[in-house]
Scaffold this active site. Structure first.
Site, short mmCIF file in Angstrom:
data_model
loop_
_atom_site.label_atom_id
_atom_site.label_comp_id
_atom_site.label_asym_id
_atom_site.label_seq_id
_atom_site.Cartn_x
_atom_site.Cartn_y
_atom_site.Cartn_z
N HIS A 154 0.83 -1.30 0.01
CA HIS A 154 0.20 0.89 -0.07
C HIS A 154 0.56 1.35 0.61
CE1 HIS A 154 -3.58 2.21 -0.11
NE2 HIS A 154 -3.92 1.01 0.45
N ASP A 197 -10.68 -8.68 -17.97
CA ASP A 197 -10.92 -9.96 -19.36
C ASP A 197 -9.49 -11.03 -19.92
OD1 ASP A 197 -11.18 -11.84 -21.11
OD2 ASP A 197 -13.01 -11.41 -22.19
#
Length: 450
Positions: free
Chosen positions: A165, A390
């Protein structure tokens, strides 16, 4: 690995042209450094099974290499410098091309339906579908800043990952996932734009920031006392487009003549906050907090590019008493969250950062107490377009959050698979969850079916 998940291989994937001349050094801001001892976020996407001739692992690894060439900070490492002259340490990201970790695993006894359990239940074994448990951002000194685990199931594929992070936030991570998926599905990285790094640093602050050695040391592991902490359980709650619309209308009707316009996200967050605290067992005089992760890119002056790479989020709390939260209605609670978000201005950001540099803090406290049960943490966003990723064999059928920062009250928000809907993965103490599932007022706007 564990349970039904078996590790097949572990390797390091480096950027396509890791031998490029020049290394970028990324200085870390107070917003980055305040996350030093917080667990790395973990997320995962569930996919249908690709055809056998897709060459899943080799295509994912080669396209990951190409994606890391663009998103080169993910292939770097956290670096620490000891400043002997003042007994402090400094941190930065060294974009040295060391690479990201790639794990290939199998869980051939499990199917997609085992993960998509009835009523939104999240099975305990899913933690083994993610590449880390308990890894903190400070571990980036020895561990990759990004790790991916691809687990092949009986009839599907789960792609789980963690990211550090301190180098990136959700905006940057999901943009990376989309770039990687496009490269994998098309077989080419041509047409991809160069990475735009965040450029936000305080005037008058010397970088790298010096942190007292005592503050930067990793805290000791949890004591045995935590064995008495109630067990938490994850559950996915689904809110339809109508659920969200009804909550937003209800909240706005209750704020009346106020000039505030409650958003869908604020209304939903307030509904979850009030519902969870109602079953927390806290006294009416006790304080409760709703911590919200705010994207600061467009709030600083001059504003940053909306998709610039880096960590530009800040966790800030709305605080009130339990009695006031439950007694003053949904609209009032949503208004507190709205005011909180609106208050994150350029001046507010500068004030936080300047104060942090002067009084280094928040390095060992994490995101909240595991024992208090008085806090709701709203993270991630339903605005992240997670279902567009995808990789070439079909779109995801579900998204899940992995282990880490698992306080009771942690809410990870995602868009639902149906347009305009939300999914909320909630981590709650088991007794709170049982009470919530029997709460008619809560269930009026939420379903446990996903």
């Amino acid at each position: 690995m564990g349970g039904p998940v078996v590790l097949i291989s572990s390797s390091i994937v480096q950027p396509g042209h890791s031998g490029q001349s020049g290394r970028t050094k990324i200085h870390l801001t107070p917003f980055d450094l305040s996350l030093l001892q917080v667990d790395c976020p973990q997320r995962g996407l569930l996919f249908p099974q690709p055809d056998q001739d897709f060459h899943l692992i080799s295509r994912l690894k080669s396209s990951l290499s190409a994606a890391l060439e663009i998103y080169f900070p993910f292939a770097g490492r956290l670096a620490k410098v000891e400043n002997l002259e003042d007994n402090t340490v400094s941190f930065h990201i060294d974009c040295d091309g060391s690479g990201a970790r790639f794990l290939h695993a199998e869980a051939k006894s499990l199917s997609v339906s085992d993960i998509l359990q009835p009523h939104g239940e999240v099975p305990d074994f899913i933690k083994h579908f993610f590449p880390a448990d308990g890894l903190k951002n400070s571990d980036g000194l020895t561990e990759p800043l990004l790790a991916v685990q691809v687990t092949e199931m009986k009839d599907g594929v789960f792609l789980g990952y963690y990211y550090n992070h301190m180098v990136a936030d959700g905006v940057s991570m999901w943009n990376f996932l989309h770039t990687w998926s496009m490269i994998c599905s098309s077989g080419s990285s041509s047409g991809q734009q160069p990475l735009v790094l965040k450029r936000w640093f305080l005037e008058g602050v010397s970088y790298p920031i010096h942190i007292p050695v005592s503050e930067a040391e990793k805290p000791p592991p949890p004591s045995r006392e935590l064995s008495s902490v109630p067990v938490t359980q994850d559950r996915v709650f689904h809110l339809t487009k109508k659920n969200i619309s009804d909550l937003k209308a209800k909240a706005n009707s209750q704020v009346g003549s106020s000039d505030k316009n409650i958003s869908s996200l604020q209304a939903v967050s307030a509904h979850m906050w009030r519902s969870i605290i109602r079953h927390s067992g806290l006294t009416g005089e006790g304080e409760t907090h709703c911590k919200v992760v705010v994207d600061l890119r467009q709030r600083v002056n001059p504003p940053l590019e909306k998709d610039c790479f880096g960590n530009m989020v800040y966790i800030t709390p709305a605080t009130t008493t339990v009695e006031e939260l439950l007694g003053r209605g949904l609209g009032w609670a949503a208004l507190q969250i709205s005011k909180l978000v609106s208050s994150q201005t350029n001046e507010n950001c500068k004030a936080f950062a300047e104060d942090w540099v002067s009084n280094v803090r928040n390095l060992k406290t994490g995101v909240g107490s595991r024992m208090a049960g008085d806090t709701v943490l709203v993270s991630s966003s339903p605005r992240f377009d997670v279902y567009r990723n995808d990789f070439g064999w079909g779109k995801p059928v579900a998204v899940r959050a992995g282990p880490g920062n698992s306080i009771s009250g942690k809410l990870v928000l995602f868009p639902g698979i149906d347009e305009g809907s939300f999914d909320i993965q909630a981590t709650l103490w088991c007794d709170v969850l049982v009470s919530l599932l029997a709460d008619v007022e809560f269930l009026e706007h939420v379903t446990t079916m996903v």
